[in-house]
Scaffold this active site. Structure first.
Site, short mmCIF file in Angstrom:
data_model
loop_
_atom_site.label_atom_id
_atom_site.label_comp_id
_atom_site.label_asym_id
_atom_site.label_seq_id
_atom_site.Cartn_x
_atom_site.Cartn_y
_atom_site.Cartn_z
N TYR A 6 -65.13 -21.12 5.48
CA TYR A 6 -65.43 -20.31 6.66
C TYR A 6 -64.18 -19.66 7.22
O TYR A 6 -63.06 -19.97 6.82
CB TYR A 6 -66.11 -21.18 7.74
N LYS B 74 -59.96 -23.48 3.87
CA LYS B 74 -60.68 -23.55 5.15
C LYS B 74 -62.12 -23.97 4.87
O LYS B 74 -63.07 -23.17 4.93
CB LYS B 74 -60.59 -22.21 5.90
N GLU C 239 -50.70 -31.38 11.57
CA GLU C 239 -51.25 -30.39 12.49
C GLU C 239 -52.26 -31.07 13.40
O GLU C 239 -52.48 -32.28 13.32
CB GLU C 239 -51.89 -29.22 11.72
N LEU D 24 -53.62 -26.21 7.19
CA LEU D 24 -54.23 -24.89 7.02
C LEU D 24 -53.18 -23.86 7.44
O LEU D 24 -52.55 -24.00 8.49
CB LEU D 24 -55.47 -24.75 7.91
N1 PDD Z 1 -59.68 -23.67 13.45
N2 PDD Z 1 -55.59 -25.90 11.38
C1 PDD Z 1 -56.90 -26.25 11.34
C2 PDD Z 1 -57.27 -27.57 10.74
C3 PDD Z 1 -57.88 -25.38 11.86
O1 PDD Z 1 -59.17 -25.73 11.82
C4 PDD Z 1 -57.48 -24.15 12.44
C5 PDD Z 1 -58.46 -23.17 13.00
C6 PDD Z 1 -56.11 -23.84 12.46
C7 PDD Z 1 -55.60 -22.54 13.05
O2 PDD Z 1 -55.91 -21.45 12.22
P1 PDD Z 1 -56.05 -19.97 12.80
O3 PDD Z 1 -54.84 -19.69 13.58
O4 PDD Z 1 -56.18 -19.13 11.60
O5 PDD Z 1 -57.29 -19.96 13.68
C8 PDD Z 1 -55.20 -24.73 11.91
C9 PDD Z 1 -60.71 -22.73 13.82
C10 PDD Z 1 -60.35 -21.86 14.99
C11 PDD Z 1 -62.03 -23.45 13.99
O6 PDD Z 1 -62.34 -24.26 13.14
O7 PDD Z 1 -62.79 -23.16 14.94
#
Ligand code: PDD
Length: 278
Positions: free
Chosen positions: A33, A145, A177, A201
């Site tokens: 996703y 992701k 993270e 990620l």
């Molecule tokens: N989550 N690390 C993890 C495990 C994440 O699920 C996310 C994002 C990020 C940050 O990635 P980005 O800057 O590309 O949004 C880092 C999204 C927002 C979610 O699952 O809703």
């Protein structure tokens, strides 16, 4: 007004958009996703998000079901149909529908889901934001992701049940993270964050922030750090598409920066706001 979502080529009433019970997303979490912010009639870092979607799919031997331009078109149409000016889009691509079998079926068509919701842009918190530490027991393909997000969801709930806001994860003594965002610390004006490998990620907000930091003449080092460095940091913050730059003021029972939003964190927060409003 009704809510419209996208499912496999059709714009449908959200509540009647249904998946087949044999979708491999249900059986094996065989799906990936993206979440992208939409503001001022454009997808923020859309190109980077489509590239990451393509990379997540490739790592699971799947292909992009549509071109990035086609994804863009559907996204814009959904925001228009739902009358949303600022919001986020959730895109999920699954391998498709097949009777349950561990072996991966060859010729099935992918399921594509896209939903939009209205959001307001995050603000800097005026409350103490607390995180707790938990072992990073996720798989070793965190660069994908994947929709296999149960650990993150259980941790988020555990945090809230224990009076915290978030969980910061640690694997082999290395801080990786947060459960749904990337983590940064600041020490002596140097910004540190875990390098992009299979243990985190590669956040799109993370990458943009590193560029914005450079424009502000701030130094960022993509390097591993440990718990002691985390709790002794001058500032700690997390980044994600939905939360932007979020200061963390307390980790377990250690207070960071006297419980105040740090200067560099604030600078980056405002730089990011400016970036998306350009
Ligand atoms: N989550 N690390 C993890 C495990 C994440 O699920 C996310 C994002 C990020 C940050 O990635 P980005 O800057 O590309 O949004 C880092 C999204 C927002 C979610 O699952 O809703």
């Amino acid at each position: 007004m009704s809510r419209i979502s996208y499912l496999n080529g059709k714009y449908v009433e959200h509540n009647s958009a249904m998946l087949h019970i044999d979708d491999r997303a249900i059986q094996f979490a065989d799906s990936v996703y993206e979440v992208i912010l939409f503001h001022k009639n454009r997808l923020i870092d859309g190109v980077e998000h489509w590239l990451r979607l393509s990379s997540s799919l490739a790592k699971l031997s799947m292909q992009m079901p549509y071109l990035a331009t086609e994804f863009n078109e559907i996204a814009h149409k959904l925001f228009t149909l739902n009358n949303i000016e600022t919001g986020s889009i959730y895109i999920q691509v699954t391998r498709g529908v097949s009777p349950r079998n561990q072996l991966i079926p060859k010729k099935i068509s992918q399921t594509v889901i896209m939903t939009v919701i209205a959001t307001t842009l995050p603000q800097l918190p005026d409350k103490i934001n607390k995180a707790m530490i938990e072992p990073d027991i996720r798989w070793q393909m965190c660069d994908v992701k994947s929709t296999g997000l149960l650990i993150g969801s259980l941790y988020k709930q555990k945090a809230v049940d224990n009076g915290f806001d978030d969980v910061i994860m640690q694997r082999n003594n290395i801080i990786t993270e947060c459960c749904f965002s990337n983590l940064f610390i600041v020490k002596n004006n140097i910004i540190l964050t875990h390098p992009t490998d299979n243990f985190i990620l590669a956040g799109i907000t993370r990458a943009t922030l590193i560029k914005l930091a450079a424009q502000l003449s701030l130094t960022t080092k993509e390097t591993k750090f440990e718990y002691n460095e985390l709790i002794n940091a001058d500032e700690v913050f997390s980044t994600s598409t939905t939360t932007f730059v979020r200061p963390i003021h307390m980790i377990d029972d250690s207070v960071i920066n006297h419980g105040k939003n740090g200067q560099i964190t604030q600078k980056l927060f405002y730089a990011y706001h400016e970036y998306i409003n350009k």
